[in-house]
Design a protein around this motif. Sequence first.
Motif, short mmCIF file in Angstrom:
data_model
loop_
_atom_site.label_atom_id
_atom_site.label_comp_id
_atom_site.label_asym_id
_atom_site.label_seq_id
_atom_site.Cartn_x
_atom_site.Cartn_y
_atom_site.Cartn_z
N GLU A 5 0.83 -1.21 0.00
CA GLU A 5 0.00 0.00 0.00
C GLU A 5 0.86 1.26 0.00
N ALA A 6 1.96 1.24 0.75
CA ALA A 6 2.85 2.40 0.78
C ALA A 6 3.50 2.63 -0.58
N ARG A 7 3.90 1.57 -1.23
CA ARG A 7 4.53 1.71 -2.54
C ARG A 7 3.50 2.16 -3.59
N ALA A 8 2.30 1.66 -3.52
CA ALA A 8 1.26 2.12 -4.45
C ALA A 8 0.99 3.61 -4.27
N ALA A 9 0.95 4.06 -3.01
CA ALA A 9 0.71 5.48 -2.74
C ALA A 9 1.84 6.36 -3.28
N ALA A 10 3.05 5.79 -3.34
CA ALA A 10 4.20 6.53 -3.84
C ALA A 10 4.40 6.34 -5.34
N GLY A 11 3.50 5.59 -5.98
CA GLY A 11 3.63 5.34 -7.41
C GLY A 11 4.76 4.40 -7.77
N LEU A 12 5.08 3.48 -6.86
CA LEU A 12 6.17 2.54 -7.06
C LEU A 12 5.63 1.11 -7.16
N PRO A 13 6.27 0.26 -7.94
CA PRO A 13 5.78 -1.13 -8.06
C PRO A 13 6.08 -1.93 -6.80
N PHE A 14 5.19 -2.88 -6.52
CA PHE A 14 5.38 -3.80 -5.41
C PHE A 14 5.95 -5.09 -5.98
N ARG A 15 7.23 -5.34 -5.72
CA ARG A 15 7.91 -6.52 -6.24
C ARG A 15 8.27 -7.40 -5.04
N TYR A 16 7.52 -8.49 -4.91
CA TYR A 16 7.60 -9.31 -3.70
C TYR A 16 7.72 -10.78 -4.08
N LEU A 17 8.76 -11.43 -3.58
CA LEU A 17 8.98 -12.86 -3.79
C LEU A 17 8.97 -13.55 -2.43
N CYS A 18 8.03 -14.47 -2.23
CA CYS A 18 7.98 -15.26 -1.00
C CYS A 18 8.48 -16.67 -1.32
N ILE A 19 9.55 -17.08 -0.66
CA ILE A 19 10.17 -18.38 -0.88
C ILE A 19 9.83 -19.31 0.29
N GLY A 20 9.23 -20.46 -0.03
CA GLY A 20 8.93 -21.45 1.00
C GLY A 20 7.54 -21.36 1.57
N ALA A 21 6.64 -20.63 0.90
CA ALA A 21 5.27 -20.51 1.40
C ALA A 21 4.58 -21.87 1.45
N SER A 22 3.75 -22.04 2.45
CA SER A 22 3.02 -23.29 2.63
C SER A 22 1.55 -23.09 2.29
N GLU A 23 0.99 -23.96 1.45
CA GLU A 23 -0.44 -23.87 1.13
C GLU A 23 -1.29 -24.05 2.38
N THR A 24 -0.81 -24.84 3.33
CA THR A 24 -1.60 -25.10 4.54
C THR A 24 -1.63 -23.90 5.47
N SER A 25 -0.73 -22.95 5.27
CA SER A 25 -0.63 -21.79 6.16
C SER A 25 -1.22 -20.52 5.55
N ASN A 26 -1.73 -20.62 4.32
CA ASN A 26 -2.25 -19.45 3.62
C ASN A 26 -3.62 -19.78 3.02
N THR A 27 -4.66 -19.10 3.47
CA THR A 27 -6.02 -19.36 3.02
C THR A 27 -6.20 -18.92 1.56
N PRO A 28 -7.28 -19.40 0.93
CA PRO A 28 -7.57 -18.92 -0.43
C PRO A 28 -7.67 -17.40 -0.52
N ALA A 29 -8.17 -16.76 0.52
CA ALA A 29 -8.25 -15.30 0.51
C ALA A 29 -6.86 -14.68 0.39
N LEU A 30 -5.91 -15.23 1.13
CA LEU A 30 -4.54 -14.72 1.06
C LEU A 30 -3.91 -15.01 -0.30
N LEU A 31 -4.16 -16.18 -0.85
CA LEU A 31 -3.60 -16.52 -2.15
C LEU A 31 -4.18 -15.62 -3.24
N ARG A 32 -5.47 -15.31 -3.16
CA ARG A 32 -6.07 -14.39 -4.13
C ARG A 32 -5.49 -12.99 -3.98
N ARG A 33 -5.28 -12.58 -2.74
CA ARG A 33 -4.69 -11.24 -2.52
C ARG A 33 -3.28 -11.19 -3.08
N ALA A 34 -2.52 -12.25 -2.88
CA ALA A 34 -1.16 -12.30 -3.43
C ALA A 34 -1.19 -12.16 -4.94
#
Length: 325
Positions: free
Chosen positions: A179-208
């Motif tokens: 949100e801070a980067r969007a407000a500044a007109g900057l891209p959000f470049r995010y890489l999550c390594i090792g994420a677990s499907e069991t620890s992230n709900t469909p809502a979180l996956l859709r948001r990602a």
Amino acid sequence: MAWSNDGSAWSGRVDTVDGEPGRRWHQVVRPPARHDNGAVALLGFACDTGVTRNHGRPGAAGGPRELRRALANFAWQGGPHAVPLDAGDVTCEGASLEAAQLEYASHLANLLRDGHLGVGLGGGHEIAWAAYQGLAQSFAASPRLERLGIINFDAHLDIRLPETAGQGTSGTPFLQIAEARAAAGLPFRYLCIGASETSNTPALLRRAASLGADVIYDVEAAARDADGHVRRFVEESSGVYLTFCLDVLPPDVAPGVSAPSSLGLAPHRAVELLRLVLAGCGHGPRGKLIVADVAELSPRHDEGGRTARVAARVVYEIAASWLRG
């Protein structure tokens, strides 16, 4: 909040007969001085509030001290003219998380302006929002901020919506950064390594997906195919913020975390991927790595100090890579 610098954690073996080549971290670490430039500077964030707000197991406030204790006896590989700096801890008192994050950001920004690599010692993963604020303060006019790559080793995406408006948690930092980067007109470049499907709900996956996040799941990260993905992400970044949440590791390796993983990434593979990121960043102040931290060390749940030792190894890897520059 409060700031402190308790050096009592720095003690360990002394190999007197080996002289300078036999030194360990506890023998060379010292507080920052005005003339210092281009060093590895540790800054603790002793905080549990974000974890508590996120309904996790409290205990992370003790993380910075135990991480130092585990790191103290490690062999020092930095040579005679390089020393690690310990800039102390920012402590969150009560519910004053946002104020503590701003305090941490201010201390970190000062370290970055002095040309140091800021290495945060957590504490809950709310350290990430604090770290980004410090990074943004220090590099506001720098092209290194334009295509900043945020690399998070983590079983969780940590892009939750806050339950109370304006109150972040250990589960919200990367949404806050987006949100801070969007407000500044900057891209959000995010890489999550090792994420677990069991620890992230469909809502979180859709948001990602809506945020354009890159995700390498735990099973995928174990395969060699992940290497090229990681290399490309680093190559396409103008600067890198690297954060390592200890719950990315198997629970038998890292029991001392807020929310243990159901599977986890084997520690040798995690370090291999960490080294891949660091090599891609290059070394020293001219490299891409700007800020790094280790999060979610919870000593009260850390049987035998296992999590603290692997956390110290992560800090060691980051420092060793930086000092090769």
